[in-house]
Structures are given as C-alpha cells and as structure tokens.
Scaffold this motif. Structure first.
Motif, PDB file in Angstrom:
ATOM      1  N   THR A   1     139.539 -22.114  79.979  1.00 36.14           N
ATOM      2  CA  THR A   1     138.206 -21.728  80.426  1.00 36.14           C
ATOM      3  C   THR A   1     138.279 -21.470  81.928  1.00 36.14           C
ATOM      4  O   THR A   1     138.802 -22.290  82.676  1.00 36.14           O
ATOM      5  N   ILE A   2     137.762 -20.327  82.367  1.00 37.82           N
ATOM      6  CA  ILE A   2     137.798 -19.977  83.785  1.00 37.82           C
ATOM      7  C   ILE A   2     136.369 -19.825  84.301  1.00 37.82           C
ATOM      8  O   ILE A   2     135.557 -19.096  83.724  1.00 37.82           O
ATOM      9  N   VAL A   3     136.075 -20.540  85.376  1.00 39.13           N
ATOM     10  CA  VAL A   3     134.805 -20.384  86.082  1.00 39.13           C
ATOM     11  C   VAL A   3     135.156 -19.970  87.497  1.00 39.13           C
ATOM     12  O   VAL A   3     135.876 -20.686  88.187  1.00 39.13           O
ATOM     13  N   TYR A   4     134.669 -18.812  87.911  1.00 41.86           N
ATOM     14  CA  TYR A   4     135.054 -18.366  89.254  1.00 41.86           C
ATOM     15  C   TYR A   4     133.896 -17.697  89.968  1.00 41.86           C
ATOM     16  O   TYR A   4     132.941 -17.238  89.348  1.00 41.86           O
ATOM     17  N   THR A   5     133.974 -17.732  91.296  1.00 44.93           N
ATOM     18  CA  THR A   5     132.975 -17.056  92.119  1.00 44.93           C
ATOM     19  C   THR A   5     133.611 -15.843  92.781  1.00 44.93           C
ATOM     20  O   THR A   5     134.818 -15.807  93.034  1.00 44.93           O
ATOM     21  N   THR A   6     132.784 -14.856  93.037  1.00 51.88           N
ATOM     22  CA  THR A   6     133.264 -13.667  93.746  1.00 51.88           C
ATOM     23  C   THR A   6     132.066 -12.893  94.256  1.00 51.88           C
ATOM     24  O   THR A   6     130.938 -13.064  93.770  1.00 51.88           O
ATOM     25  N   HIS A   7     132.280 -12.060  95.270  1.00 47.46           N
ATOM     26  CA  HIS A   7     131.254 -11.083  95.634  1.00 47.46           C
ATOM     27  C   HIS A   7     131.750  -9.671  95.356  1.00 47.46           C
ATOM     28  O   HIS A   7     131.132  -8.694  95.762  1.00 47.46           O
ATOM     29  N   TYR A   8     132.887  -9.564  94.632  1.00 49.20           N
ATOM     30  CA  TYR A   8     133.393  -8.265  94.196  1.00 49.20           C
ATOM     31  C   TYR A   8     132.850  -7.980  92.793  1.00 49.20           C
ATOM     32  O   TYR A   8     133.373  -8.462  91.792  1.00 49.20           O
ATOM     33  N   LEU A   9     131.786  -7.203  92.725  1.00 48.89           N
ATOM     34  CA  LEU A   9     131.129  -6.972  91.436  1.00 48.89           C
ATOM     35  C   LEU A   9     131.982  -6.109  90.513  1.00 48.89           C
ATOM     36  O   LEU A   9     131.936  -6.268  89.295  1.00 48.89           O
ATOM     37  N   ASP A  10     132.756  -5.184  91.066  1.00 45.30           N
ATOM     38  CA  ASP A  10     133.619  -4.358  90.219  1.00 45.30           C
ATOM     39  C   ASP A  10     134.659  -5.223  89.514  1.00 45.30           C
ATOM     40  O   ASP A  10     134.982  -5.008  88.339  1.00 45.30           O
TER      41      ASP A  10
END
Length: 304
Positions: free
Chosen positions: A187-196
């Motif tokens: 299971t992966i939970v990640y944050t990003t501001h790269y919407l693509d």
C-alpha cells in the motif's frame, strides 16, 4: 453477518492547528490495502502534516487515525515493522556506501543482509552499491531513501514528495520504482504537487488546499466530473478563425501569434469537420487533466 471492512489507513476528521493557522482542518479518508493513494495540493496545503499524523509522527488536535487497525499515536511499537516512511528531507549515515546504508537500516529491524541486493535492484542502484551516498546524484539519493523505507518489507509505505526537485528523467525513473513497489502488493500513500504524476500513478487521490480535502476519487472520475472542454490547437494558417467558429460543436476560438485553439465538448464532430477541410497537419488535442480539476476547485493559479 458481514464483518466490518478493514482499511490499511482510516483517518476521521483529523485536525491540527498552529496558533491561528489551521494546517489540517477536518480531513477524512480511507486507503485500501494494495492501493496507491495520493494526497495532492500546493505547498502549504496541509499534505505533509496530514501524512505525519497518519504515520504517528505528530499528534492530532482532534480526530482519529487507524493504521493497519492500530492507533499510530502515541508511538506504537507494533506498527514499526509494518510501516515504511520516506520523509521530504532524507538523512543518511556519513561515509557509508549505498549497500552499507541499507545494511545499517535493515539491522535496526533484524533484516538479513541478503535482502539488501534485492532492494538495490528494485530501485535500480545495484551498480551503485559500493558508491558513497554523498557521491550519488539527486535522483539516486531519492531512490536510496525509498529503499531504506522498504528494506524491512513493510505493508504500508509513506512517501512525502519523493520526486520533488528531480529532473524529468529522474522523475520518470522513480515512477518505475513506485510501480514496482505497488506490484509487490504494498500500500502506497504519498504526497505530491505534481498533478500529472499523480494522474499516471494513483488509483485514487485527495486534492487538498488550506487544510481541507476539496475532492477525492480516481483521477479519471475527477476529470470526467469536471465536464471540461477539449482543446484542439491548429498551426498558424491551417484554417481561418471565422471558418473555425462556424464549425458545428465549436464553443470558442482563441487566436495567438503561433497557433489557434478551438474549445469544444464535441471533439469527434469537430475533428471530422477539420479533416474534411484538410486542417489536421500539426494538430494537437488536449483533454482535461487533474490540473484543470484543481484550478476549477480552487479558482486560482496552481501554486508550485
């Protein structure tokens, strides 16, 4: 009697304030086992604070979190072998090679050194095993950081902006690593501001801004729900603007020096008409993306 559904992560109305700033303001979400779940938003949206609360690194002011059926706060020793965490800023032991870094992290969990080669291969660093960490490139250091979070074979992996500040090639190489991790059943939970990036990788996403979740669903469902127009860009001189405006299904025509863009919600009809007029050379078609969803929700420029 049907049993209660078990989630890898379940956050209910979590809140965290710093003085007048509401960093996390009533956030709720669930993550299924084996899911790739993204928390998206601009800098300052509350992504990292939300992740730290779920990981058990920060105490919420209110709300509850269940991580693999356990409360992560206060520090829950039962969860440590089952959770891997890669923070925004990674710290390594000085003067150790990539192999030695992983062996040291693994020893904290009683992991055999034989696992290290598998982890290095997974993140594409097997040929850098004997290179000191400070001599690795930025992308290689990010991959090593992820390997350290995975070396004890956790069930849930938390990644906080793992591709931040990487060049396009390094980002895409890391995408392959993240896909390989999920393929292992993690299971992966990640944050990003790269919407693509999130649109390509995530099964579901939560879009945050100012400490709140604005929308949550699969990327495709969010884009479909936007009902945004398709934009068709033509090369200069391919078609007179007045002719384009007269085509059935065209909502708007925008002219610039280097191109002309047609907006339509009937792309098949418009493309057929353009083909009849011989205006397909160099044509580009752009459908709505997660960034369009974000801008529609927030009503302002996307903040990098």
């Amino acid at each position: 009697m049907t049993g209660v559904r078990a989630f890898a992560v379940e956050a209910v109305d979590i809140r965290k304030s710093y003085g007048e700033l509401k960093a996390v303001d009533g956030v709720s979400f669930t993550v299924d086992e084996g899911e790739f779940f993204g928390i998206l938003g601009p800098n300052g949206a509350g992504k990292t604070t939300t992740l730290e609360i779920v990981e058990g690194l920060r105490e919420p002011d209110a709300g509850t979190v269940a991580l693999l059926g356990e409360s992560p706060w206060p520090r829950n020793l039962k969860l440590l072998p089952r959770v891997g965490v890669q923070l925004q800023a990674s710290s390594f032991f000085e003067k150790l090679t990539a192999r030695e870094q992983l062996e040291t992290f693994g020893s904290l969990y009683g992991v055999s050194k034989s696992i290290v080669a598998d982890m290095l291969e997974l993140v594409g660093l097997l040929d850098k095993a004997d290179v000191q960490e400070n001599k690795l490139s930025g992308g290689q250091r990010q991959r090593l950081s992820i390997a350290c979070a995975l070396v004890h074979d956790p069930d849930v992996v938390f990644l906080d902006e793992p591709t931040a500040a990487l060049d396009p090639q390094a980002r895409r190489n890391l995408w392959d690593v993240l896909r390989a991790i999920q393929a292992r059943g993690k299971t992966i939970v990640y944050t990003t501001h790269y919407l693509d990036e999130a649109e390509i990788l995530c099964d579901r996403v939560a879009i945050m801004d100012r400490g709140r979740v604005l929308a949550m669903d699969s990327p495709a469902a969010l884009v479909r729900g936007l009902d945004a127009p398709t934009r068709i860009t033509l090369q200069p001189g391919a078609l007179p603007a007045e002719t384009a405006r007269g085509i059935e299904g065209v909502d708007d025509v925008h002219e610039e020096d280097a191109s002309m863009t047609i907006s339509t919600r009937k792309p098949a009809v418009v493309l057929s008409a353009l083909a009849e007029r011989g205006a397909l050379d160099g044509l580009q078609v752009r459908t709505a993306t997660l960034e369009d969803v974000f801008l529609d929700l927030t009503g302002r420029e996307y903040r990098a």
